[in-house]
Structures are given as C-alpha cells and as structure tokens.
Motif scaffolding. Structure first.
Motif, PDB file in Angstrom:
ATOM      1  N   UNK A   1       2.705 -10.525  -9.515  1.00 22.47           N
ATOM      2  CA  UNK A   1       3.228  -9.523 -10.303  1.00 22.47           C
ATOM      3  C   UNK A   1       1.798  -8.724 -10.607  1.00 22.47           C
ATOM      4  N   UNK A   2       0.710  -9.311 -10.968  1.00 21.33           N
ATOM      5  CA  UNK A   2      -0.449  -8.785 -11.336  1.00 21.33           C
ATOM      6  C   UNK A   2      -0.906  -7.855 -10.042  1.00 21.33           C
ATOM      7  N   UNK A   3      -0.957  -8.606  -9.168  1.00 23.32           N
ATOM      8  CA  UNK A   3      -1.535  -7.971  -7.777  1.00 23.32           C
ATOM      9  C   UNK A   3      -0.803  -6.816  -7.549  1.00 23.32           C
ATOM     10  N   UNK A   4       0.723  -6.848  -7.585  1.00 17.17           N
ATOM     11  CA  UNK A   4       1.644  -5.783  -7.112  1.00 17.17           C
ATOM     12  C   UNK A   4       1.280  -4.744  -8.266  1.00 17.17           C
ATOM     13  N   UNK A   5       1.116  -4.716  -9.455  1.00 20.95           N
ATOM     14  CA  UNK A   5       0.831  -3.817 -10.515  1.00 20.95           C
ATOM     15  C   UNK A   5      -0.749  -3.322 -10.072  1.00 20.95           C
ATOM     16  N   UNK A   6      -1.380  -3.849  -9.746  1.00 19.37           N
ATOM     17  CA  UNK A   6      -2.771  -3.246  -9.538  1.00 19.37           C
ATOM     18  C   UNK A   6      -2.920  -2.507  -8.208  1.00 19.37           C
ATOM     19  N   UNK A   7      -1.997  -2.724  -7.109  1.00 22.02           N
ATOM     20  CA  UNK A   7      -2.114  -2.024  -5.778  1.00 22.02           C
ATOM     21  C   UNK A   7      -1.069  -0.942  -5.686  1.00 22.02           C
ATOM     22  N   UNK A   8       0.064  -1.038  -6.554  1.00 19.70           N
ATOM     23  CA  UNK A   8       1.241  -0.301  -6.497  1.00 19.70           C
ATOM     24  C   UNK A   8       1.646   0.062  -7.885  1.00 19.70           C
ATOM     25  N   UNK A   9       0.835   0.722  -8.672  1.00 26.38           N
ATOM     26  CA  UNK A   9       1.093   0.852 -10.192  1.00 26.38           C
ATOM     27  C   UNK A   9       2.499   1.481 -10.485  1.00 26.38           C
ATOM     28  N   UNK A  10       2.766   2.503  -9.619  1.00 26.33           N
ATOM     29  CA  UNK A  10       4.084   3.004  -9.882  1.00 26.33           C
ATOM     30  C   UNK A  10       5.233   2.499  -9.281  1.00 26.33           C
ATOM     31  N   UNK A  11       5.114   1.278  -8.515  1.00 27.00           N
ATOM     32  CA  UNK A  11       6.210   0.355  -8.046  1.00 27.00           C
ATOM     33  C   UNK A  11       7.171   1.346  -6.855  1.00 27.00           C
ATOM     34  N   UNK A  12       6.536   2.217  -6.288  1.00 27.62           N
ATOM     35  CA  UNK A  12       7.096   2.838  -5.435  1.00 27.62           C
ATOM     36  C   UNK A  12       7.507   2.294  -3.958  1.00 27.62           C
ATOM     37  N   UNK A  13       6.766   1.066  -3.649  1.00 23.94           N
ATOM     38  CA  UNK A  13       6.943   0.332  -2.186  1.00 23.94           C
ATOM     39  C   UNK A  13       7.749  -0.630  -2.533  1.00 23.94           C
ATOM     40  N   UNK A  14       9.023  -0.310  -1.686  1.00 21.10           N
ATOM     41  CA  UNK A  14      10.091  -1.338  -1.570  1.00 21.10           C
ATOM     42  C   UNK A  14      10.620  -2.148  -2.689  1.00 21.10           C
ATOM     43  N   UNK A  15      10.797  -1.227  -3.916  1.00 20.18           N
ATOM     44  CA  UNK A  15      11.292  -2.020  -4.853  1.00 20.18           C
ATOM     45  C   UNK A  15      12.660  -2.728  -4.837  1.00 20.18           C
ATOM     46  N   UNK A  16      12.671  -3.803  -5.601  1.00 21.92           N
ATOM     47  CA  UNK A  16      13.690  -4.766  -5.492  1.00 21.92           C
ATOM     48  C   UNK A  16      13.377  -5.797  -4.348  1.00 21.92           C
ATOM     49  N   UNK A  17      12.451  -5.585  -3.389  1.00 20.66           N
ATOM     50  CA  UNK A  17      12.442  -6.806  -2.624  1.00 20.66           C
ATOM     51  C   UNK A  17      11.189  -7.649  -2.961  1.00 20.66           C
ATOM     52  N   UNK A  18      11.454  -9.004  -2.621  1.00 20.80           N
ATOM     53  CA  UNK A  18      10.305  -9.936  -3.338  1.00 20.80           C
ATOM     54  C   UNK A  18      10.300  -9.977  -4.715  1.00 20.80           C
ATOM     55  N   UNK A  19       9.550  -9.161  -5.372  1.00 22.00           N
ATOM     56  CA  UNK A  19       9.552  -9.105  -6.777  1.00 22.00           C
ATOM     57  C   UNK A  19      10.398  -8.527  -7.586  1.00 22.00           C
TER      58      UNK A  19
END
Lengths: 474, 474
Positions: free
Chosen positions: B456-474
């Motif tokens: 989750x920390x890595x996701x937030x660091x690289x995709x801070x707005x959460x636009x990439x494939x939301x609901x998938x994986x995390x």
C-alpha cells in the motif's frame, strides 16, 4: 534527523536492553574492523557496533533507532567494494552487524530450497546445500567471508550468472526488518506466487536502504555430475563474441561460465602469482575460460571436447586446451581468479565494474582502449570478467614505474572516459558491485531521472525518517 | 477521486486531442468486447476505450486522467482470468487498450534480447525470436491473443517455468508510463545492472496498479535442437514427487516441463475432446508429462529414453511411453492442454490456482481431497498442472447430473476448504493468474499484513491519486 549526541548514553542503554550488554560494542579497538572496508577507500566512526542474535532483536533495534533518529548501517561480511557497509565520519551511526544471525533454519531438498539467516557465510550456505546433495550456485572470490545477507543486499553476481543469475534470481523469499520494527516475510519454498508486488526483489539489491534482510529462502539445484573446463587463445573480443554465441547454441544451459581476459592480465598473473603457467604454447591477445556442467557422467567432458574441436575448426579460436583432471581445471580457474590480486601487486589500478549488451563488448573494449590511449598513453588497461553477462571489470593499471598516488589521483578522469563509452552503448556503471558511497554521485548523473525519482519515492515510503544507510545509493 | 460526470465531454475531447478522434471509442457495440472477460464473471462500463499508438500518447493520457481523477483500466489481450482488466460498473473509467502499441522495436540475437511493445501478442513475440534463430520460452494456452503487456502485468507463467521462470525472470527491462505522464525506462539488453532498486520487477506483476507498461526488453535463448516428450502412468502424487526429483537429478536444466494430471482429468479429456486416446495400455490413478530439450541432435531423445527406463527400473512409474515423432509429442501435449476445455464441457467447475512447496504437493492433494470428500461427497476434484513449480490448478467439477448454478453457488465454501489446506502448507492462493478483482478480498485475508502495508505504501508513493486500476489487487 541525527540524534542529539547528548542522547547517546540513553540510546546505548536502551540498545543494551534489547541485545544485552555484551552485544553492544563501543570499545575503539573492537569496533575498528567494522569501520573500514577492503579497498581502504572509506573509514568511518560509529556510536557502537551491535551484534543481535535474532530477527526480532534486529526489528527492535530499528524501531528504537527510528524513534531516536539514529542512522543504522547494516553490515554482513564487510567485503563490499563500494563503501555501502561503512558508516560516515559523524560518529552518530549504529553499525548493525548481522554476523550472529548465522543459523541454517531449514533445508528442504525435495523442494530444492533452504532458508538461512543473513549472517551465514556464502561458503557455509554452499556446504549446507552440498550436505543435502544439492548445489547453490553463487560463487565469488570472497565466499569464505561474505555473507548471504550482504550477497542479497548487493544482488551479488559472480562467475555462474550466465547459467543461474544473480541473487535476485536465486532467492525465493526474504525476511526483512522494517524501520518501524515490524518483520516482513516472503520466506517459503514457493516457486510461483502471484500475490502482489515483488517485494522480495525490491529488498534484494537495495543496499540496506529499505529494510534489513534477516533471512532468505534460497533456490537449490541438482548437483552436476560432470564438468569440463576449457581455456582458449583468441585474437580479439570480436572473436570472443562469436565463440560465445557458438558455444551457447551448442551447449545451451550446460554453459556455466564464459570468462575472458586480455593478454595484459594473464601477463600480470604469470608475473606475480606463484605456481601459475601459461597453458597454451604461444601467447594470444585474448583468452576465454569456458566451463560446462552436466548431469550424466562424462557428458560435460564429451560435449566440451566436441564443442572445442568444432570451434577450432570454425576458426573461432586460435588454440585451446581442455582440463584433463580436477587439478588442471583448478589451475585454469586460478588464472582467472588471480587477476585482481595480480593487478594489485603490479601497483595502482583504477577500477570499473561495467556492463553493456553482450553484443557490444567488442565495441566497448576497442573504444575504451582507443580513448584511454589517446588521453593517457602509458596507462595499461587490463580488462577481464564475465563476458557471458556483458560484464567487464575494466581495470586500468598504472604506467610502469609511475607513482601510484599520482596515478590514482586521475581516478575521476579515467572513470569519465570509460563510463562515457558505457553510456553511449546503453550500459551500466555498476554491473555487480552496487552503488554504495563510491558511485552515488555517478548514479545521479547517469540514471534515468524518472527511475531515480521512483526510487526516492519508494525510499520515502518505506523509510520515512531516512535512518537506513543514509548516504548510500540515494 | 472520480471525476464529476459533467466533466466527461471535456475529458473526452482532451483525450481525442491526444490520440485522435478515431482512437477514442465510445460506441456501445464497439466498446463491448473490452468490458467483459473470458470467464464472464465480470462485466463493467466505461467512459471510453482508448487505443493509443505510442508510449508518449499513453503518458499523455495518464497525465490527463491523473489531473481529472479519472480511473484508468489498462488492457492487453483481455485473456486474464481474475478480472484485472475489466472496469467497474460506474461508467467513469477509461479503458486503455495497448493493442496498437504492437511494434517489435529491436531484435539483437547476439545479445539474446529483443525489445517489443506491450500490444505485441505472445505468439508474435515467439515468432520474432524464432526468425532470429532464438527461442522465447513463455508458452500459454492463450498465446495467440494474450499480449506481452498483459503477460508482464500479471507475471505470466505457463508450462516452461521449471526451466525458464515466469515473466519476472524473462524480462531484462521495461518502459512504463507513470500516472504523472512521465516515461520511466529500464529497457536495454543488460544482463547485469546493479544501479538501484529492481524497478523492472516491481512493475512486472503489479497488475496495472503502479504504471502502464508500454514496452519491454525480453531475454532470448538458443533454440533447442532436440526434444523428448514422455507420458508416465503413476500410482499417486507421492510417486510423482519421487519421479520429479529423479528426473531433475539426471536431466538437470534439460528438464523443460513436468506436468501432472489425475485420472479424473484424463477421463474428461478422453470423453469430451475428439481425437484423443489413452497412450498407455492400462489406466493409472495419476499421470506425468515430462519434456526434455537439448542442444545436440538426438541428445534429448537419448537422455529421455535412458531416464525413462531407469525410472521404470527404480519403480518410480507404473508404465511409460516416449513420443517417437513430433505428431506423437503433440498428441501427448494435447492431453495436457485440453484439461480446462474438457472440464468446461463436463459442466460447472470451481477453480483454484494454488502453489505450495513442491515437496508438499502430495500432502496438499491428499488433504484437500479428503476434506472435500467429507464436506461435498459427490464433488469431483480434477487436479492438474505444473507439478515442477508446485503449482496445481485444483479444479473441482460439479457432481454428475447436478445443477450447474447450484454447484457454482458453493464457490466460496469450496474455496475456503482448498485454500485452508494451502495456508496450512505455507502456500499461495494465486500461483500464476494474479489477484485482480476476483481474489482481492482473499488476498487481504491471507497475505502477511506487513507485506500488504508495504504494498500500500508503494502504491501511494507511485500512484498518489489512485487512478490506476482501482479495486484491483489492493
């Protein structure tokens, strides 16, 4: 971020509460071996050297240092060549030696996996594999003292990468202590696991800047039952490239090593290393050492003889010899493994650990040689290394009779010339030794800035207070 | 984070300014194939389907959507089995098809590497390798339509993982568009590169949640010149494990596939797939398909015959046949490759894509079978898959004559039983298909919470707005 020095006694007493008084080293003499490194380029100071015995203790140390803002410098066998294991001069750092995390936790031969702690030496890991009738392929000059933790932190390579890959390819999982003290685990003998990001490989090769690896599950392989070692005299690196592709196409995955060296390197070995001799009747400009391994008795020897003869027939080598005994094979390998030592005995040497695409090796060696000869005519390039991986240790020996210190003062200039060629060919300025403190500035000049930014974002996400190995890599 | 729907026309016109009107699909019929997936478990809606032609266009799309807060769903060949490529029902998402990024950018046979774009199909990549007299080993049932981008996003595996690994092992570098629109590149034919974190493998297998892979440099291998395929009748999975270790020790890296299936699976193939026949005289409880590949003419055949005979002598198989022609080899492979299709024709099937340590496969199969029989006596386990990787597709067919929908309604219950055994054995609930939307909740129940937090920390660091494939994986 550095702790106030007046907090030092409190920090030390809290650290002692975690690991015990005896595992907190503050005596200058006892600390000394942990504060320098093999090339003597870096020497630092430290608040203490810690010797925890368990992963849980490592986690507790990190949590405490994280809260106190004390830098933590993880250290394995202290054999690294880029200063990544050495504290800075501030004296505020805690050196965290993993040497007492030295248990073989489990060997599962039927799953071809073993779980070992970070402080297990590479040689001990190799032995544990062999005791289970298995093979762990990582092999390095420093294998008697380097540790699995250090091998993982630096993504170590060595002579068998062409067949087995580097540490990122040889680990199935890791256990890591994070700055907040929690232990993250991907340990286990799973060959496939598509449950999220590849955290295992993110920590491997991160040089102790994201977490402290405390254990790993390593891949094991069947033990080869036959082995062949050939030594070939070559005209030039272009012929070496043709030979490499010829051998690859015929030996496939039997090819376990394809190393090259220039005549200048062999000359230094023959001059400085007792008991060595030129295995070929005439001198050649270049040499290749080729090793095959196989799983039926005599298969590697048969294939080796056949491929060598075919290569000579095809004009892909000037001359060749195939070891007829284990002693002969060891003698051929000794020529290769003594190159660094021989160069050291010859005087000052300016080093490069570079990679280019395998197909660009001839161009790299020609072009680097040409530019160096133009700028520093008497300097002597002694290129050698892992041709099969496109990885050359392009070391440059001082001119005959020159002053060593004066020559080494030109380190940056000569680096600039060699790395200039590397960059033009899409190469890497650190193939296997890592970045550490030595190449940090160079990394920032040469790496894709978008990749660097992504690395910084990941570092900030996992080590928000920046306590882990500050000044190393990023 | 979702854009206000009234902004949709503005967003669409800006997207059209990037890729051109014709590459912005909003027509319902034309969008339809991109909104469902092969198992028909997920069906979504979208603002549009985009078909950019270049990595730069992909970057510009992401920058725009990032600013607008519009979710982006990257899609390759749309063959994924866990819903990771399907938009949700909101209709606010942009489906980003990579199908037009379909160029082979470079093939460097001498460096054993090729750089291809994300939309190149796996079969096209295999063909490009073959045209350069090289071998690209990834092989999947859907290779005609799945794409390299999707293979990378999901860290695809397949039948040759035992010898060559999954996509994380087969890529040397990637080009990735980040949410801020910048392109990050680790492309290049370098076999070694220790200049920082392993970003390449971090993006591979991240299921489109960290960036959009637009191209990759893939490893190539020499083409084997001989191949042997054997089919063996076995008593049980314990015998299969002994056989596997026997063959590994003798064939070493020649072993290219070790697949198993139960008699229940072979029965379904023989019943439903025209032109198949049992290659052995008597029925057996279990079967193994073993493939060897080698680089000297006839070597694999010689080794295959020798190893098969030795295995029978050692009591490690009840019966065995070795293909004597390419046709016979293809017929044996067809038995293995038709298992999914045969099971589909038999009726409803509840699927599991699990991994355990290879040594635990017998215990897993015994224990899962025992617990299922106790809870659902008439359900029929049809386990098969990649035994060499510890990866079993533990699929459960509906009882004979049962109602399909009623059976499939028990999906969660049967999952819980099978995954319970997996967890007890330290296994993975997704060996090769990934998490997607299907296993997201399951991931959060089963994964090490510290590892999940790091993800989750890595996701937030690289995709801070959460636009990439939301609901998938995390």
């Amino acid at each position: 971020m550095t702790a106030d020095r007046s907090d030092a006694p409190l920090l030390l007493s809290r650290l002692a509460a975690i690991v015990g008084e005896a595992a907190v080293v503050t005596d200058a003499t006892a600390m000394s071996p942990y504060l320098g490194e093999p090339r003597d380029l870096y020497h630092g100071r430290a608040l203490c050297v810690l010797k925890p015995r368990t992963a849980r203790e490592v986690g507790d140390i990190l949590a405490l240092c994280n809260a106190a803002g004390a830098p933590v410098i993880p250290q394995g066998g202290n054999t690294g060549l880029v200063g990544g294991q050495t504290p800075d001069a501030s004296g505020a750092s805690v050196v965290l030696s993993l040497e007492r995390l030295n248990r073989i936790r489990a060997v599962d031969a039927a799953a071809d996996a073993m779980t070992v702690e970070a402080g297990v030496t590479l040689a001990q890991a190799q032995d544990a594999a062999q005791a289970a009738d298995r093979f762990f392929p990582l092999s390095l000059a420093s294998e008697g003292s380097c540790t699995i933790g250090g091998n993982l932190a630096t993504n170590a390579g060595g002579v068998h990468v062409i067949a087995f890959g580097s540490m990122r390819d040889l680990a199935l999982g890791v256990e890591v202590a994070l700055p907040d003290g929690r232990l993250l685990s991907t340990l286990g003998a799973l060959r496939k696991d598509n449950t999220g990001y590849d955290l295992t490989r993110l920590f491997i090769g991160s040089e102790g800047t994201l977490g402290v690896i405390t254990a790993a599950t390593l891949k094991l392989f069947p033990r080869p039952r036959s082995r062949a070692v050939g030594f070939l005299g070559l005209r030039d690196p272009a012929q070496a490239l043709k030979l490499l592709n010829f051998v690859k196409g015929r030996a496939g995955p039997m090819l376990n090593a394809f190393e090259v060296a220039s005549r200048s390197g062999l000359d230094l070995v023959l001059r400085h290393i007792p008991g060595t001799r030129d295995p070929l009747a005439q001198p050649h400009e270049w040499y290749a050492l080729v090793e095959l391994a196989a799983f039926a008795d005599g298969e590697a020897e048969r294939a080796g003889a056949e491929i060598l003869a075919a290569a000579l027939d095809a004009g892909l080598a000037q001359d060749a010899t195939l070891a007829q005994s284990l002693d002969q094979a060891a003698a051929l390998w000794k020529l290769r493994e003594s190159l660094s030592e021989a160069q050291k005995r010859e005087g000052g040497s300016i080093k490069h650990d570079i990679a280019v695409p395998v197909s660009e090796i001839p161009r790299f060696i020609d072009e680097a040689g040409r530019r160096l000869a133009a700028a520093f005519p008497p300097a002597r390039p002694v290129p050698f290394g892992h041709m099969g991986d496109g990885n050359i240790h392009y070391n440059v020996s001082q001119p005959v009779g020159a002053d060593k210190a004066q020559f080494l003062a030109r380190w940056a200039e000569i680096n600039a010339i060699v790395h200039g060629v590397v960059r033009e060919l899409g190469g890497s300025i650190s193939a296997e030794h890592g970045i550490g403190r030595l190449k940090r500035d160079l990394l920032h000049e040469t790496k894709d800035p978008v990749a660097l930014d992504a690395m910084r974002a990941i570092k900030a996400a996992l080590d928000p207070n920046g306590i882990l190995n500050p000044g190393v890599l990023l």
